[in-house]
Write a protein that holds these residues in place. Structure first.
Motif, PDB file in Angstrom:
ATOM      1  N   ALA A 121      50.325  62.833  64.365  1.00 38.15           N
ATOM      2  CA  ALA A 121      49.946  61.421  64.294  1.00 38.15           C
ATOM      3  C   ALA A 121      49.601  61.067  62.849  1.00 38.15           C
ATOM      4  CB  ALA A 121      48.742  61.143  65.201  1.00 38.15           C
ATOM      5  N   SER A 122      49.782  59.808  62.525  1.00 43.58           N
ATOM      6  CA  SER A 122      49.424  59.300  61.208  1.00 43.58           C
ATOM      7  C   SER A 122      48.062  58.628  61.283  1.00 43.58           C
ATOM      8  CB  SER A 122      50.472  58.283  60.724  1.00 43.58           C
ATOM      9  OG  SER A 122      51.742  58.881  60.600  1.00 43.58           O
ATOM     10  N   LEU A 123      47.309  58.740  60.226  1.00 43.04           N
ATOM     11  CA  LEU A 123      46.007  58.085  60.145  1.00 43.04           C
ATOM     12  C   LEU A 123      46.195  56.722  59.494  1.00 43.04           C
ATOM     13  CD1 LEU A 123      42.947  58.394  60.673  1.00 43.04           C
ATOM     14  CD2 LEU A 123      42.743  59.210  58.315  1.00 43.04           C
ATOM     15  N   ALA A 124      45.956  55.664  60.267  1.00 44.36           N
ATOM     16  CA  ALA A 124      46.058  54.306  59.747  1.00 44.36           C
ATOM     17  C   ALA A 124      44.677  53.848  59.298  1.00 44.36           C
ATOM     18  CB  ALA A 124      46.607  53.369  60.818  1.00 44.36           C
ATOM     19  N   ARG A 125      44.601  53.321  58.096  1.00 44.19           N
ATOM     20  CA  ARG A 125      43.335  52.824  57.563  1.00 44.19           C
ATOM     21  C   ARG A 125      43.358  51.303  57.535  1.00 44.19           C
ATOM     22  NH1 ARG A 125      41.973  54.944  51.854  1.00 44.19           N
ATOM     23  NH2 ARG A 125      43.686  53.551  51.260  1.00 44.19           N
ATOM     24  N   THR A 126      42.324  50.709  58.118  1.00 42.04           N
ATOM     25  CA  THR A 126      42.194  49.255  58.141  1.00 42.04           C
ATOM     26  C   THR A 126      40.967  48.861  57.336  1.00 42.04           C
ATOM     27  OG1 THR A 126      43.197  49.168  60.347  1.00 42.04           O
ATOM     28  CG2 THR A 126      41.972  47.232  59.623  1.00 42.04           C
ATOM     29  N   THR A 127      41.120  47.872  56.485  1.00 40.46           N
ATOM     30  CA  THR A 127      40.017  47.409  55.652  1.00 40.46           C
ATOM     31  C   THR A 127      39.704  45.963  55.982  1.00 40.46           C
ATOM     32  OG1 THR A 127      40.800  48.868  53.886  1.00 40.46           O
ATOM     33  CG2 THR A 127      39.133  47.243  53.303  1.00 40.46           C
ATOM     34  N   LEU A 128      38.422  45.679  56.172  1.00 37.27           N
ATOM     35  CA  LEU A 128      37.972  44.321  56.460  1.00 37.27           C
ATOM     36  C   LEU A 128      37.373  43.725  55.190  1.00 37.27           C
ATOM     37  CD1 LEU A 128      37.531  42.250  58.837  1.00 37.27           C
ATOM     38  CD2 LEU A 128      35.181  43.081  58.867  1.00 37.27           C
ATOM     39  N   TYR A 129      37.818  42.507  54.864  1.00 38.82           N
ATOM     40  CA  TYR A 129      37.383  41.842  53.643  1.00 38.82           C
ATOM     41  C   TYR A 129      36.738  40.494  53.956  1.00 38.82           C
ATOM     42  CZ  TYR A 129      40.673  45.085  51.378  1.00 38.82           C
ATOM     43  OH  TYR A 129      41.348  46.200  50.951  1.00 38.82           O
ATOM     44  N   LEU A 130      35.837  40.104  53.080  1.00 39.37           N
ATOM     45  CA  LEU A 130      35.317  38.743  53.049  1.00 39.37           C
ATOM     46  C   LEU A 130      35.941  38.061  51.840  1.00 39.37           C
ATOM     47  CD1 LEU A 130      33.378  36.420  53.823  1.00 39.37           C
ATOM     48  CD2 LEU A 130      31.634  37.552  52.432  1.00 39.37           C
ATOM     49  N   LEU A 131      36.659  36.976  52.084  1.00 36.03           N
ATOM     50  CA  LEU A 131      37.306  36.226  51.022  1.00 36.03           C
ATOM     51  C   LEU A 131      36.543  34.937  50.762  1.00 36.03           C
ATOM     52  CD1 LEU A 131      39.628  38.188  51.786  1.00 36.03           C
ATOM     53  CD2 LEU A 131      41.209  36.312  51.326  1.00 36.03           C
ATOM     54  N   ARG A 132      36.285  34.664  49.492  1.00 32.58           N
ATOM     55  CA  ARG A 132      35.674  33.400  49.086  1.00 32.58           C
ATOM     56  C   ARG A 132      36.555  32.734  48.041  1.00 32.58           C
ATOM     57  NH1 ARG A 132      30.465  36.288  48.913  1.00 32.58           N
ATOM     58  NH2 ARG A 132      29.114  35.563  50.590  1.00 32.58           N
ATOM     59  N   THR A 133      36.589  31.419  48.060  1.00 31.48           N
ATOM     60  CA  THR A 133      37.356  30.693  47.063  1.00 31.48           C
ATOM     61  C   THR A 133      36.799  30.965  45.683  1.00 31.48           C
ATOM     62  OG1 THR A 133      37.823  28.941  48.657  1.00 31.48           O
ATOM     63  CG2 THR A 133      38.168  28.424  46.337  1.00 31.48           C
ATOM     64  N   ASN A 134      37.678  31.290  44.770  1.00 22.85           N
ATOM     65  CA  ASN A 134      37.290  31.556  43.388  1.00 22.85           C
ATOM     66  C   ASN A 134      37.500  30.293  42.556  1.00 22.85           C
ATOM     67  OD1 ASN A 134      36.705  32.561  40.886  1.00 22.85           O
ATOM     68  ND2 ASN A 134      38.343  34.095  40.864  1.00 22.85           N
ATOM     69  N   PRO A 135      36.435  29.650  42.089  1.00 22.83           N
ATOM     70  CA  PRO A 135      36.609  28.412  41.318  1.00 22.83           C
ATOM     71  C   PRO A 135      37.235  28.655  39.956  1.00 22.83           C
ATOM     72  CG  PRO A 135      34.305  29.084  41.319  1.00 22.83           C
ATOM     73  CD  PRO A 135      35.023  30.003  42.262  1.00 22.83           C
ATOM     74  N   PHE A 136      37.237  29.921  39.497  1.00 18.56           N
ATOM     75  CA  PHE A 136      37.835  30.256  38.203  1.00 18.56           C
ATOM     76  C   PHE A 136      38.811  31.414  38.400  1.00 18.56           C
ATOM     77  CE2 PHE A 136      33.549  28.705  37.560  1.00 18.56           C
ATOM     78  CZ  PHE A 136      33.760  27.658  36.665  1.00 18.56           C
ATOM     79  N   PRO A 137      39.945  31.143  39.096  1.00 19.78           N
ATOM     80  CA  PRO A 137      40.817  32.242  39.499  1.00 19.78           C
ATOM     81  C   PRO A 137      41.451  33.013  38.361  1.00 19.78           C
ATOM     82  CG  PRO A 137      41.871  30.128  39.892  1.00 19.78           C
ATOM     83  CD  PRO A 137      40.450  29.839  39.509  1.00 19.78           C
ATOM     84  N   TYR A 138      41.628  32.411  37.226  1.00 18.04           N
ATOM     85  CA  TYR A 138      42.326  33.103  36.141  1.00 18.04           C
ATOM     86  C   TYR A 138      41.413  33.376  34.956  1.00 18.04           C
ATOM     87  CZ  TYR A 138      46.258  31.622  38.893  1.00 18.04           C
ATOM     88  OH  TYR A 138      47.123  31.413  39.926  1.00 18.04           O
ATOM     89  N   SER A 139      40.099  33.328  35.231  1.00 17.36           N
ATOM     90  CA  SER A 139      39.145  33.595  34.170  1.00 17.36           C
ATOM     91  C   SER A 139      38.433  34.906  34.433  1.00 17.36           C
ATOM     92  CB  SER A 139      38.110  32.465  34.083  1.00 17.36           C
ATOM     93  OG  SER A 139      37.090  32.777  33.170  1.00 17.36           O
ATOM     94  N   SER A 140      38.140  35.663  33.392  1.00 16.20           N
ATOM     95  CA  SER A 140      37.436  36.934  33.549  1.00 16.20           C
ATOM     96  C   SER A 140      35.948  36.753  33.717  1.00 16.20           C
ATOM     97  CB  SER A 140      37.693  37.835  32.329  1.00 16.20           C
ATOM     98  OG  SER A 140      37.239  37.192  31.147  1.00 16.20           O
ATOM     99  N   THR A 141      35.452  35.544  33.479  1.00 14.02           N
ATOM    100  CA  THR A 141      34.038  35.246  33.645  1.00 14.02           C
ATOM    101  C   THR A 141      33.870  34.138  34.642  1.00 14.02           C
ATOM    102  OG1 THR A 141      34.076  33.666  31.812  1.00 14.02           O
ATOM    103  CG2 THR A 141      33.521  35.964  31.288  1.00 14.02           C
ATOM    104  N   SER A 142      32.698  34.086  35.267  1.00 10.75           N
ATOM    105  CA  SER A 142      32.403  33.065  36.266  1.00 10.75           C
ATOM    106  C   SER A 142      31.367  32.119  35.727  1.00 10.75           C
ATOM    107  CB  SER A 142      31.894  33.722  37.562  1.00 10.75           C
ATOM    108  OG  SER A 142      32.856  34.591  38.080  1.00 10.75           O
ATOM    109  N   SER A 143      31.336  30.955  36.318  1.00 13.23           N
ATOM    110  CA  SER A 143      30.331  29.982  35.938  1.00 13.23           C
ATOM    111  C   SER A 143      28.951  30.487  36.293  1.00 13.23           C
ATOM    112  CB  SER A 143      30.607  28.653  36.668  1.00 13.23           C
ATOM    113  OG  SER A 143      29.533  27.774  36.523  1.00 13.23           O
TER     114      SER A 143
END
Length: 398
Positions: free
Chosen positions: A67-89
């Motif tokens: 059998a293969s071991l399947a790994r599932t990851t649960l994430y919390l996603l939030r809107t990023n107001p600065f998607p292409y910036s390395s720093t946040s407000s």
């Protein structure tokens, strides 16, 4: 020159071999995906999937299949107001926007989007789910990981397996498995057979990794620690509770036991796809009770919190701002304030999840139910009839 001015770093000037070493430390798929999306050189410095996910584990009921071991990851996603910036407000850290739950399964270098409770595969572009999701537009927080055994091709779950966890810091990779009506088993990557541990007369209900150590609960509500020698040692005081299913949940650093009460509904018709699969798969193979069994409906929950200092379980009447999500492969707790459309002091679950892992992706039964702990009321909600419920599980395009 103002010493307080931010220092600009040209990361592209780093040696190529350093990028490869950095990339090898990124194991979750999303982290690797975001790393590879930065530039051409970064994309070619590491493969899309981490190569170290083990795939050779024994079937619980076959000595010749792997059998293969399947790994599932649960994430919390939030809107990023600065998607292409390395720093946040500076103000963004004090008031984070609400987010959504996203569940991704990795197996044999394939990726699938799953429903966070039922594990039903979600298909982009259908129903309420958009065709594309740009992860650069979101801040991503990993909530936890779950595991399952699938056939060698990774296309179907192994039957009669209800829970799998990976033992922390094990070398070679090792797993604990609850299978066939509550038996507890252990296997290492490459083993030929699943090794039975614990009391062979006990029926175990759930597994959890809590503070880096594996724990298991039996059907009566007794919690045991699985020690490094594979001894199953009672960890918490005995809690005799008479629900049909026990769930272990970690919330805010504390261990909770959720006792689930269910009743058989002889008038309800089983899901036809699931019933047909059971008939074909198990007819004459020693599991006839799985063919015509009555569906079980959840009618109540009772929640207990472990007080380790006093050595007792305390029944909990209020989860405050927390919401519990009960999933056979991974139960978890989140703050309702963090999730769009999520209600505080509630338990999210699905009765259909009581099917074996092999049957979960076959049914078209609704997307779950909500139990309100304050009023002890249950609301059955289907995303197809109530789009607001689907908001918890999938982000709207920003």
């Amino acid at each position: 020159m103002d010493s307080r001015a931010p220092c600009s770093v040209d990361w592209s000037k780093l040696p190529d071999e350093l990028w490869h070493r950095i990339g090898q430390q990124l194991k979750p798929f999303i982290e690797r995906l975001r790393f590879r999306s930065v530039s051409y050189s970064w994309r070619h410095s590491i493969p899309r999937f981490h190569p170290s996910i083990p795939t050779e584990f024994p079937y619980p009921f076959s000595f010749h299949s792997k059998a293969s071991l399947a790994r599932t990851t649960l994430y919390l996603l939030r809107t990023n107001p600065f998607p292409y910036s390395s720093t946040s407000s500076p103000s963004s850290s004090s008031s984070s926007p609400k987010g959504w739950l996203l569940k991704l399964e990795e197996c044999n270098q394939n990726l699938r989007l799953l429903h966070p409770i039922t594990n039903r595969q979600l298909r982009c572009g259908e129903d309420f789910y958009p065709e594309h999701l740009n992860f650069l537009n979101y801040k991503i927080v990993e909530l936890g990981q779950a595991y399952a055994l699938k056939n060698s091709a990774g296309s179907a779950y192994v039957d009669r397996v209800s829970k799998v966890i990976e033992l922390p810091h094990s070398e070679p990779c090792s797993i604990l498995v609850i299978h066939h009506k509550g038996k507890l088993g252990f296997a290492q990557n490459g083993d030929e057979r699943l090794r039975s541990i614990g009391n062979r007369f006990s029926s175990y209900s759930d597994l959890i990794v809590y503070k880096g150590r594996p724990y298991v609960v039996d059907k009566w509500g007794t919690v045991f620690l699985v020690d490094p020698t594979l001894g199953v040692v009672q960890f918490a005081p005995r809690l005799v509770c008479f629900g049909h299913k026990k769930h272990l949940v970690e919330s805010c650093g504390d261990l909770y036991l959720v006792d689930r009460y269910m009743v058989a509904d002889p008038n309800a018709r089983p899901d036809p796809v699931t019933s047909f699969y059971r008939f074909i798969r198990y007819q004459g193979n020693g599991w006839p009770d799985a063919i015509d069994e009555c569906p079980l409906n959840t009618v109540n929950f009772r929640v207990y919190k472990l007080d380790q200092e006093r050595g007792r379980w305390d029944e909990v009447q209020n989860l405050d701002d927390q919401a519990f999500f009960l999933n056979v492969d991974f139960s978890f707790s989140v703050s309702a304030e963090d999730i769009v459309g999520c209600s505080r002091n509630c338990i999210y679950f699905s009765d259909h999840r009581e099917n074996p892992l092999a049957l979960r992706s076959l049914s078209t039964v609704g997307d779950g139910s909500v139990f309100n702990l304050a009023g002890h009321s249950i609301s059955v909600v289907n995303a197809a009839g109530a789009p607001f419920f689907a908001e918890i599980y999938w982000p709207s395009p920003p």
